[in-house]
Design an enzyme around this catalytic site. Sequence first.
Site, PDB file in Angstrom:
ATOM      1  N   PRO A  79       0.835  -1.203   0.000  1.00  0.00           N
ATOM      2  CG  PRO A  79       0.170  -0.884   2.219  1.00  0.00           C
ATOM      3  CD  PRO A  79       0.865  -1.864   1.321  1.00  0.00           C
ATOM      4  N   GLY A  81       0.332   5.535  -0.380  1.00  0.00           N
ATOM      5  CA  GLY A  81      -0.510   6.700  -0.614  1.00  0.00           C
ATOM      6  C   GLY A  81       0.191   7.679  -1.536  1.00  0.00           C
ATOM      7  CG  HIS A 236       6.006   2.829   6.334  1.00  0.00           C
ATOM      8  ND1 HIS A 236       4.865   2.616   7.039  1.00  0.00           N
ATOM      9  CD2 HIS A 236       5.681   3.725   5.366  1.00  0.00           C
ATOM     10  CE1 HIS A 236       3.882   3.353   6.534  1.00  0.00           C
ATOM     11  NE2 HIS A 236       4.348   4.032   5.517  1.00  0.00           N
ATOM     12  NE  ARG A 239       7.668   6.967   2.084  1.00  0.00           N
ATOM     13  CZ  ARG A 239       8.093   7.771   1.124  1.00  0.00           C
ATOM     14  NH1 ARG A 239       9.231   7.530   0.518  1.00  0.00           N
ATOM     15  NH2 ARG A 239       7.406   8.843   0.775  1.00  0.00           N
ATOM     16  N   GLY A 269      12.722  -3.093   0.404  1.00  0.00           N
ATOM     17  CA  GLY A 269      13.994  -3.382  -0.248  1.00  0.00           C
ATOM     18  C   GLY A 269      13.967  -4.428  -1.345  1.00  0.00           C
TER      19      GLY A 269
HETATM   20  C1  LIG Z   1       5.696   7.191  -1.595  1.00  0.00           C
HETATM   21  C2  LIG Z   1       5.326   6.109  -0.616  1.00  0.00           C
HETATM   22  C3  LIG Z   1       4.108   6.161   0.045  1.00  0.00           C
HETATM   23  C4  LIG Z   1       3.766   5.170   0.961  1.00  0.00           C
HETATM   24  N1  LIG Z   1       2.542   5.228   1.582  1.00  0.00           N
HETATM   25  C5  LIG Z   1       2.185   4.231   2.419  1.00  0.00           C
HETATM   26  C6  LIG Z   1       0.898   4.212   3.003  1.00  0.00           C
HETATM   27  O1  LIG Z   1       0.087   5.093   2.757  1.00  0.00           O
HETATM   28  N2  LIG Z   1       0.589   3.195   3.840  1.00  0.00           N
HETATM   29  C7  LIG Z   1       1.465   2.195   4.131  1.00  0.00           C
HETATM   30  O2  LIG Z   1       1.145   1.276   4.887  1.00  0.00           O
HETATM   31  N3  LIG Z   1       2.697   2.174   3.587  1.00  0.00           N
HETATM   32  C8  LIG Z   1       3.072   3.158   2.742  1.00  0.00           C
HETATM   33  N4  LIG Z   1       4.305   3.126   2.164  1.00  0.00           N
HETATM   34  C9  LIG Z   1       5.209   2.009   2.468  1.00  0.00           C
HETATM   35  C10 LIG Z   1       4.987   0.835   1.512  1.00  0.00           C
HETATM   36  O3  LIG Z   1       3.785   0.168   1.770  1.00  0.00           O
HETATM   37  C11 LIG Z   1       6.087  -0.216   1.652  1.00  0.00           C
HETATM   38  O4  LIG Z   1       6.116  -0.678   2.991  1.00  0.00           O
HETATM   39  C12 LIG Z   1       7.470   0.247   1.247  1.00  0.00           C
HETATM   40  O5  LIG Z   1       7.436   1.177   0.191  1.00  0.00           O
HETATM   41  C13 LIG Z   1       8.277  -0.982   0.849  1.00  0.00           C
HETATM   42  O6  LIG Z   1       9.584  -0.679   0.600  1.00  0.00           O
HETATM   43  P1  LIG Z   1      10.180  -0.466  -0.873  1.00  0.00           P
HETATM   44  O7  LIG Z   1       9.734   0.898  -1.293  1.00  0.00           O
HETATM   45  O8  LIG Z   1      11.640  -0.545  -0.629  1.00  0.00           O
HETATM   46  O9  LIG Z   1       9.654  -1.549  -1.767  1.00  0.00           O
HETATM   47  C14 LIG Z   1       4.673   4.118   1.234  1.00  0.00           C
HETATM   48  C15 LIG Z   1       5.883   4.061   0.549  1.00  0.00           C
HETATM   49  C16 LIG Z   1       6.226   5.033  -0.374  1.00  0.00           C
HETATM   50  C17 LIG Z   1       7.533   4.925  -1.097  1.00  0.00           C
END
Ligand SMILES: Cc1cc2nc3c(=O)[nH]c(=O)nc-3n(C[C@H](O)[C@H](O)[C@H](O)COP(=O)(O)O)c2cc1C
Length: 351
Positions: A79, A81, A236, A239, A269
């Site tokens: 997921p 956003g 996450h 982040r 990752g």
């Molecule tokens: C731009 C962005 C927005 C995200 N928004 C959400 C969110 O709204 N809810 C959530 O559970 N995770 C959010 N995530 C985390 C992702 O679900 C996920 O855990 C993460 O991107 C996985 O790592 P990766 O980017 O290295 O594949 C977000 C990630 C990014 C990059």
Amino acid sequence: VSHDLVDLRDYERAARRSLPRHLFDHVAGGAHDEILVRRNRSAFEALTLRPRYLRDVSERVLATTLLGAEVSLPVFASPAGNKSVVHPDGDAEVARATGRSRTLMIVPARSPEALKHVAKAATGPLWAQITHLGRDNTAELVRAAEALGYLAVCPVVDAPLLHLMERDVALVRRGLTPQAGPPRTTSSMIMQFTWNDLAWLRDITRLPIVLKGVTHPEDARLALERGVSAIFVSNHGARWNDATLSSVESLEEVADAVGGRVEIYLDSGIRRGSDILKAIALGARAVGIGRPLFWGLAESGSDGVHHVLEILRAELDVALAYSGKTSVRDIGPDLVNIPLGWGSAIRRART
Ligand SMILES: Cc1cc2nc3c(=O)[nH]c(=O)nc-3n(C[C@H](O)[C@H](O)[C@H](O)COP(=O)(O)O)c2cc1C
């Protein structure tokens, strides 16, 4: 889809070229010094495979099930956003892509209308990710998810408050909003989902609950006692926190605690087919991707996301054959070499 784009790094490079800097940065960014962004990758790089040869691997099975829903590969859309930073209809485009690749999308449930819009575009299974902003709001989203045929709810637990990433300060300066809601420079918005909220959620819905963001084995145990149907190991995409283990380093301990009682998923990752194998070997049933969805969308909407998923499918298929395995359901810890000093081998501070 451009044939120059061979792997996910090509997609990242293309997005870096095509997107305005501050929007690329919003997607790429992690907390603080982005040590954990790098660690989410370096941990996968440090983990190595232990292939077996001389076996017949001429036919391979990538399909599996996620809480009973059939998927054609053990990779789903995590997921995320704010897809509007790269595409005006990002969530629906991702749903079209996961449908074509016959896999799952976890939809960021921002409103009942958003859930409905994505459900209309979808041809595959959907789960609803809930960011808890209070029980009234969560209850409304859960009721919408149930009515629209979503198959699970997925509260995210690793962001008890909203704090601006440093890279996003540039967005706020331009008057743009990197996160839902008004621009803010301080940690003002509480999004905490506690054990009490979990017990409450268990009472108000019959949908399975997938808890996203669990990294501690004790949290996994407590979650099982409270009736969750799956544990989603994730930081996450680094982040929020910059000072933890990578998600794949956390996985083994969590898998030990869960002991096969529920399904485990992982993200943070994943960039290669071999990463998927490694995560499955350490206990995940499937993995999610986050940032690569944005790179695919930026390149060519749902076609780009579909291609990203198909690249991972092809890489996983080859990695499986090169490991002497014929099914993603038949992978265990014997497939990996775990670096010394990982997980439970870490020395605990005196208590
Ligand atoms: C731009 C962005 C927005 C995200 N928004 C959400 C969110 O709204 N809810 C959530 O559970 N995770 C959010 N995530 C985390 C992702 O679900 C996920 O855990 C993460 O991107 C996985 O790592 P990766 O980017 O290295 O594949 C977000 C990630 C990014 C990059």
